[in-house]
Enzyme design. Structure first.
Site, short mmCIF file in Angstrom:
data_model
loop_
_atom_site.label_atom_id
_atom_site.label_comp_id
_atom_site.label_asym_id
_atom_site.label_seq_id
_atom_site.Cartn_x
_atom_site.Cartn_y
_atom_site.Cartn_z
N GLU A 216 61.45 -23.88 -42.53
CA GLU A 216 62.18 -25.12 -42.30
C GLU A 216 63.29 -24.90 -41.27
O GLU A 216 63.51 -25.75 -40.39
CB GLU A 216 62.79 -25.62 -43.61
CG GLU A 216 61.77 -25.98 -44.66
CD GLU A 216 62.40 -26.14 -46.04
OE1 GLU A 216 61.68 -26.58 -46.94
OE2 GLU A 216 63.58 -25.82 -46.20
N ASP A 287 64.14 -21.82 -56.65
CA ASP A 287 64.85 -22.53 -57.72
C ASP A 287 65.80 -21.60 -58.46
O ASP A 287 66.90 -22.00 -58.85
CB ASP A 287 63.85 -23.16 -58.70
CG ASP A 287 63.00 -24.24 -58.05
OD1 ASP A 287 63.45 -24.82 -57.04
OD2 ASP A 287 61.90 -24.49 -58.54
#
Length: 457
Positions: A216, A287
């Site tokens: 990203e 996470d």
């Protein structure tokens, strides 16, 4: 941009912070989904088509997406207010039960009629993924529900210490919702941690910390993010472009790069290594990192200290199979002096086995013979920059051998390999050897398998 040390937070201080995580409260807003796992065995091929037949043994359903961030936070003992949205379908009902059944979670799951609840179903046999089937809807949520979601989250800000925006691109954080939430957090003096999915980072402008994946980050900045240096440069570009207070780049499985904007506008870069893992299942690693950082900030830990906890969490979760969480006792064990060293200190035959597994993963292996005395840490840090995994050779299990194993840049310590004899090198076949001087015989030996010699400095 200045390069800082690894960080000055001691293991004792980090352990104290871990013990305080149960006193923290975090607000999570983001895309929730159901992660279904269907386990079975395969013993034949279908007569109808050339595909394996899975005989199902058991099924497991877990909260996924932002719901997995919640799972990780509760595993650390934190209280969580969770604001998200589900559809009016069976999966939405299941997800509501999965979220609400966790201890110390206050769920605010809005329901949108006619919407499909995102569900990811994985089929596994013998520990291997055979297929993943997704059912999802990624459209922005209804405007009236968006207003209600922002109001609920704004009210919850006051009761929590840190805000997490967990964006999986399923519509909960679409449009101007992130900007409104960031403004509400700023008005209450709360810090905002963003875990983005996709390249539209402008929606989160002004957040205190954003955690983009390397791919990203590369897409946003137009530069390849392949190592510590490129991660730091790209993070600087991203921070300046959107006004982020800090950028944390998880480089699975190696570790993390943290770029922090100081009060005077200067930038400080720190790199944190995750403990080497032979299992290396990266599922859920991001996470676990988000949860460690958010809970650490809520406990008052510095951002550098939070990154240390996050790197430790990344190493722990990478050793587990499937979507796993990190618990406080595992963090405390990792912070206990000698525990990490005990895992790294191995015999030469075992080191050969581990290196072969690393080599099959395509990792570049470095070797540093200690030659009877401990090397300065500047040398081991330099040696680690030349490779993906660093093996240090020692003569015996002396006290300083354990000290070498405690260093985060050292991935393995082989007892009986300290002298770096020719037969040892032929066993290990390292890609890089850090030597004290240029020895033509060593260079010739390494050239047999394409290895090379590096000198300090």
């Amino acid at each position: 941009m200045s390069q800082a040390g690894r960080d000055a937070v001691s293991p004792a201080e980090l352990a104290e912070a871990v013990n305080n995580l149960s006193r923290t409260a975090v607000l999570v807003v983001g895309d929730a989904m159901v992660d279904r796992y269907i386990f079975g065995t395969v013993s034949r091929v279908s007569p109808e088509a050339p595909v394996p037949v899975l005989n199902i043994d058991r099924e497991v359903a877990l909260p996924g997406g932002a719901g997995n961030v919640v799972r990780n936070l509760t595993a650390l003992g934190a209280a969580v207010a969770f604001v998200s949205l589900v559809g009016d379908d069976a999966a939405g009902s299941d997800l509501t039960g999965l979220i609400g059944g966790q201890l110390r979670v206050e769920p605010w799951l809005l329901v949108q009629g006619g919407r499909t609840t995102t569900t990811k179903t994985r089929f596994l046999a013998g520990g291997q993924h055979m297929l993943r089937a997704d059912r999802e809807e990624a459209q922005p949520i209804h405007p009236r529900l968006a207003d209600r979601l922002v109001k609920i989250a704004t009210d919850a800000v006051a009761a929590t210490s840190t805000v997490v925006l967990s964006d999986y691109g399923k519509g909960v954080l679409a449009g101007d919702i992130p900007a409104r939430l960031i403004a509400a957090a700023r008005a209450s003096g709360r810090r905002v941690v963003v875990d983005p999915k996709g390249g539209d980072h402008a929606r989160f402008a002004g957040a205190d910390l954003i955690m983009p994946e390397p791919a990203e980050l590369a897409g946003e900045t137009g530069m390849a993010v392949t190592d510590e240096t490129s991660a730091a440069i790209a993070a600087s570009i991203l921070s300046r472009k959107h006004g982020f207070g800090a950028v944390l780049v998880p480089r699975v499985p190696d570790g993390l790069t943290l770029l922090q904007v100081e009060a005077d506008g200067s930038e400080t870069v720190r790199h944190f290594r995750a403990e080497a893992s032979e299992v290396h299942d990266p599922a859920g690693g991001g996470d676990a990192v988000v949860a460690a950082v958010a809970a650490g900030l809520a406990s008052g830990l510095s951002l550098a200290g939070c990154a240390r906890l996050a790197a430790l969490s990344l190493g722990i979760v990478s050793r587990k199979s499937g979507i796993a969480v990190v618990r406080t006792d595992e963090l405390l064990e990792g912070l206990t002096p000698g525990r990490g060293a005990a895992r790294k200190l191995v015999s030469l035959p075992l080191a050969v086995e581990v290196i072969e597994r690393w080599r099959h993963r395509g990792w570049r292996i470095g070797f540093l013979p200690a030659n009877g005395s401990p090397c300065p840490q500047t040398i081991t840090q330099e040696a680690r920059r030349w490779c993906d995994r660093l093996l240090v050779g020692v003569e015996d299990e002396s006290i300083w051998a354990g000290e070498m194993a405690e260093r985060p840049e050292v991935d393995l310590v082989a007892v009986g390999a300290g002298a770096g004899h020719e037969d040892t090198l032929r066993l290990l076949r390292p890609d890089v050897v850090m030597a004290s001087d240029a020895d033509p015989r060593l260079t010739a030996l390494l050239s047999e398998w394409g290895g090379q010699v590096k000198l300090p400095g």
